[in-house]
Each structure stands twice: as structure tokens, then as C-alpha cells.
Write an enzyme that holds these catalytic residues in place. Sequence first.
Site, mmCIF file in Angstrom:
data_model
loop_
_atom_site.group_PDB
_atom_site.id
_atom_site.type_symbol
_atom_site.label_atom_id
_atom_site.label_comp_id
_atom_site.label_asym_id
_atom_site.label_seq_id
_atom_site.Cartn_x
_atom_site.Cartn_y
_atom_site.Cartn_z
ATOM 1 N N GLY A 13 19.564 -43.667 -0.865
ATOM 2 C CA GLY A 13 18.790 -43.309 -2.057
ATOM 3 C C GLY A 13 17.402 -43.924 -2.102
ATOM 4 O O GLY A 13 16.853 -44.143 -3.182
ATOM 5 N N SER A 14 16.799 -44.157 -0.930
ATOM 6 C CA SER A 14 15.438 -44.721 -0.968
ATOM 7 C C SER A 14 14.442 -43.694 -1.511
ATOM 8 O O SER A 14 13.459 -44.073 -2.157
ATOM 9 C CB SER A 14 15.007 -45.245 0.404
ATOM 10 O OG SER A 14 14.806 -44.192 1.302
ATOM 11 N N ARG A 66 34.387 -25.219 -0.316
ATOM 12 C CA ARG A 66 32.982 -25.510 -0.617
ATOM 13 C C ARG A 66 32.605 -24.921 -1.975
ATOM 14 O O ARG A 66 31.919 -25.536 -2.783
ATOM 15 C CB ARG A 66 32.111 -24.897 0.493
ATOM 16 C CG ARG A 66 30.658 -25.332 0.453
ATOM 17 C CD ARG A 66 29.873 -24.752 1.623
ATOM 18 N NE ARG A 66 30.327 -25.201 2.917
ATOM 19 C CZ ARG A 66 30.117 -26.416 3.437
ATOM 20 N NH1 ARG A 66 29.456 -27.317 2.752
ATOM 21 N NH2 ARG A 66 30.548 -26.733 4.634
ATOM 22 N N LEU A 94 25.174 -26.273 1.105
ATOM 23 C CA LEU A 94 25.431 -25.713 -0.229
ATOM 24 C C LEU A 94 25.822 -24.242 -0.142
ATOM 25 O O LEU A 94 25.312 -23.501 0.705
ATOM 26 C CB LEU A 94 24.176 -25.862 -1.087
ATOM 27 C CG LEU A 94 23.762 -27.318 -1.338
ATOM 28 C CD1 LEU A 94 22.323 -27.388 -1.853
ATOM 29 C CD2 LEU A 94 24.724 -27.984 -2.309
ATOM 30 N N ASN A 108 14.426 -29.906 -1.500
ATOM 31 C CA ASN A 108 15.082 -30.753 -0.510
ATOM 32 C C ASN A 108 14.000 -31.469 0.287
ATOM 33 O O ASN A 108 12.872 -30.966 0.377
ATOM 34 C CB ASN A 108 15.935 -29.900 0.435
ATOM 35 C CG ASN A 108 16.663 -30.741 1.473
ATOM 36 O OD1 ASN A 108 17.189 -31.812 1.154
ATOM 37 N ND2 ASN A 108 16.686 -30.273 2.710
ATOM 38 N N HIS A 110 13.382 -33.010 4.169
ATOM 39 C CA HIS A 110 13.976 -32.982 5.512
ATOM 40 C C HIS A 110 13.081 -33.776 6.462
ATOM 41 O O HIS A 110 11.858 -33.629 6.433
ATOM 42 C CB HIS A 110 14.119 -31.530 5.977
ATOM 43 C CG HIS A 110 14.816 -31.422 7.295
ATOM 44 N ND1 HIS A 110 16.174 -31.619 7.433
ATOM 45 C CD2 HIS A 110 14.336 -31.190 8.545
ATOM 46 C CE1 HIS A 110 16.506 -31.493 8.705
ATOM 47 N NE2 HIS A 110 15.408 -31.233 9.395
ATOM 48 N N THR A 142 16.698 -22.547 -0.145
ATOM 49 C CA THR A 142 17.269 -21.200 -0.091
ATOM 50 C C THR A 142 18.629 -21.302 0.595
ATOM 51 O O THR A 142 19.050 -22.397 0.978
ATOM 52 C CB THR A 142 16.377 -20.246 0.727
ATOM 53 O OG1 THR A 142 16.288 -20.769 2.059
ATOM 54 C CG2 THR A 142 15.005 -20.095 0.113
ATOM 55 N N LEU A 145 19.929 -23.011 5.767
ATOM 56 C CA LEU A 145 19.881 -24.473 5.885
ATOM 57 C C LEU A 145 18.497 -24.933 6.367
ATOM 58 O O LEU A 145 18.018 -24.483 7.406
ATOM 59 C CB LEU A 145 20.959 -24.946 6.875
ATOM 60 C CG LEU A 145 21.037 -26.448 7.091
ATOM 61 C CD1 LEU A 145 21.551 -27.152 5.837
ATOM 62 C CD2 LEU A 145 21.927 -26.781 8.277
ATOM 63 N N ASP A 146 17.882 -25.815 5.601
ATOM 64 C CA ASP A 146 16.543 -26.347 5.894
ATOM 65 C C ASP A 146 15.523 -25.223 6.095
ATOM 66 O O ASP A 146 14.551 -25.387 6.844
ATOM 67 C CB ASP A 146 16.568 -27.263 7.143
ATOM 68 C CG ASP A 146 17.523 -28.436 6.988
ATOM 69 O OD1 ASP A 146 17.640 -28.959 5.862
ATOM 70 O OD2 ASP A 146 18.157 -28.822 7.987
HETATM 71 C C1 GAR Z 1 15.969 -38.939 4.372
HETATM 72 O O1 GAR Z 1 15.348 -39.332 5.554
HETATM 73 C C2 GAR Z 1 15.990 -37.431 4.260
HETATM 74 O O2 GAR Z 1 14.873 -36.825 4.841
HETATM 75 C C3 GAR Z 1 17.249 -37.090 5.007
HETATM 76 O O3 GAR Z 1 18.158 -38.079 4.636
HETATM 77 C C4 GAR Z 1 17.463 -39.292 4.406
HETATM 78 C C5 GAR Z 1 17.939 -39.898 3.107
HETATM 79 O O4 GAR Z 1 17.408 -41.167 2.923
HETATM 80 N N1 GAR Z 1 17.713 -35.782 4.652
HETATM 81 C C6 GAR Z 1 18.224 -34.912 5.527
HETATM 82 O O5 GAR Z 1 18.380 -35.165 6.702
HETATM 83 C C7 GAR Z 1 18.626 -33.583 4.930
HETATM 84 N N2 GAR Z 1 18.777 -32.585 5.950
HETATM 85 P P1 GAR Z 1 17.547 -41.904 1.521
HETATM 86 O O6 GAR Z 1 19.006 -41.810 1.095
HETATM 87 O O7 GAR Z 1 17.155 -43.326 1.810
HETATM 88 O O8 GAR Z 1 16.614 -41.223 0.553
#
Ligand code: GAR
Length: 215
Positions: A13-14, A66, A94, A108, A110, A142, A145-146
Site C-alpha cells: 500500500g505504498s 470470480r 476483475l 489502475n 501498472h 477496461t 488486463l492492463d
Molecule cells: C506497484 O508497483 C504497482 O504498480 C503494482 O503493484 C505495486 C503495488 O505496490 N501493480 C501491478 O503490478 C498491477 N498489475 P504498493 O502496494 O506498495 O502500492
Amino acid sequence: MSKRIVVLISGSGSNLQAIMDAIDAGQIDGRIEAVLSNKAEAYGLERARLAGIPALTLKHTDFDSRESFDQAMIKEIDQYQPDLIVLAGFMRILSAGFVRHYHGRMFNIHPSLLPKYKGLNTHQRAIDAGDAEHGCTVHFVTEELDGGPLAVQGKVSINPDDSAEDLQQKVHKVEHVIYPLAVEWFCTDKLQWTPEGVLLDSKMLPVEGYQLPAN
Ligand code: GAR
């Protein structure tokens, strides 16, 4: 009016923290109404609790499909009447029904310069390809995915001796700038996804989205 935000996480969750900090600093005219995780041990839930934000867990393993998990998430999320859903390291694919429900109001982030390197292991893949640069992208979600329209992108350079971990750290720093920025712009209606494309200040963005200037 200040926008209502629900953030979905699966881990540290940064990015959630970066958005909470930007709200506290007055950069974002919005409020995080709730944080929802599909994993009870996600540290981001602790970050939410420390900030006095409702922290909810809904385990996907408790559901038999799902679709049923996603419908349960919708039920939970919609109690908070969100204007914006922020996927911040939410590592679940999703369903179409979920994506349609939040059409045009779900972001999102990525860790790659989309459309390059959808999916996992993006940092190692960029190194293996011999790329000179890498980065991260905020996009509208959408069903692909990504694959949704790109809103904001930030770049980092790849040095010859960078490991995947080095690159991940560099990219994370830029994520913590572009995600709050995209949320800020959405919350003031500056950034919108319309049938014509993604607009920033009523002007169409290029397909690669707004490019954060390198510092
Ligand atoms: C982030 O680097 C984000 O880009 C990635 O997960 C990490 C979460 O970090 N997301 C994906 O790969 C989604 N496809 P965080 O929990 O520290 O925010």
C-alpha cells in the site's frame, strides 16, 4: 464537491500512502472513504487504520467464483458511494461485470510503460529486452488486463548494472508522483475518459497519456 474515493489493495500500500499524503497536504480535493483488500495481511490495511479510514478485508478464497467475489466487492464498495475507484497494487483479475460497473471511474497503476509489459515481472522483462528506459502508467480500467486508455506515464532510465530490485525501487518513486497526480486531476474533473479519448483540460491526450517531465 470533494470526491469520494475507495482504494483496493493486496499488499504494502505504498501508493495508497502516497495518495493519503497528497490528500493530507491539500493536493487532492478528495477523501478516501474506505480501503478494501483481498488479503487480510496486507500492510496497506494498517496504513488505512492508522489514518482512521475504514479498512475492509474480503477474501477471494471465501468465494466459489470470480463473479461472486466481484459482486460481493461491489456491494461493499457501493456503500461508500465512490466517485473513483483506485486500484493500488490490487492483484486480482476483475470480471467484466465489475469493470463495467465502474466504467470511466476506475484507475489502475501498472509498473511498465504500457502498452509494453502487461502482466507480471515487468522490471526483469524490461532489463532482459535491453531497454534503455522503463517506468509506470496510470490508466483507466477496461476489461482487457492492463489494457485501458492511458492517463499518466512516468519514466526512469535503466542503467546497465540495474537489478530488477533497483528498477522496482526507482519505478516506485515515480509511481508515488504520478498516482496522486492522476487522482488530483480526476477529482477536479481535469482528467476524464470520454468516448473520444482521455481528455486533460478538455484537450485530447496522446495515446501514451500525459508524460511526467523527467526531473
Ligand atoms: C506497484 O508497483 C504497482 O504498480 C503494482 O503493484 C505495486 C503495488 O505496490 N501493480 C501491478 O503490478 C498491477 N498489475 P504498493 O502496494 O506498495 O502500492
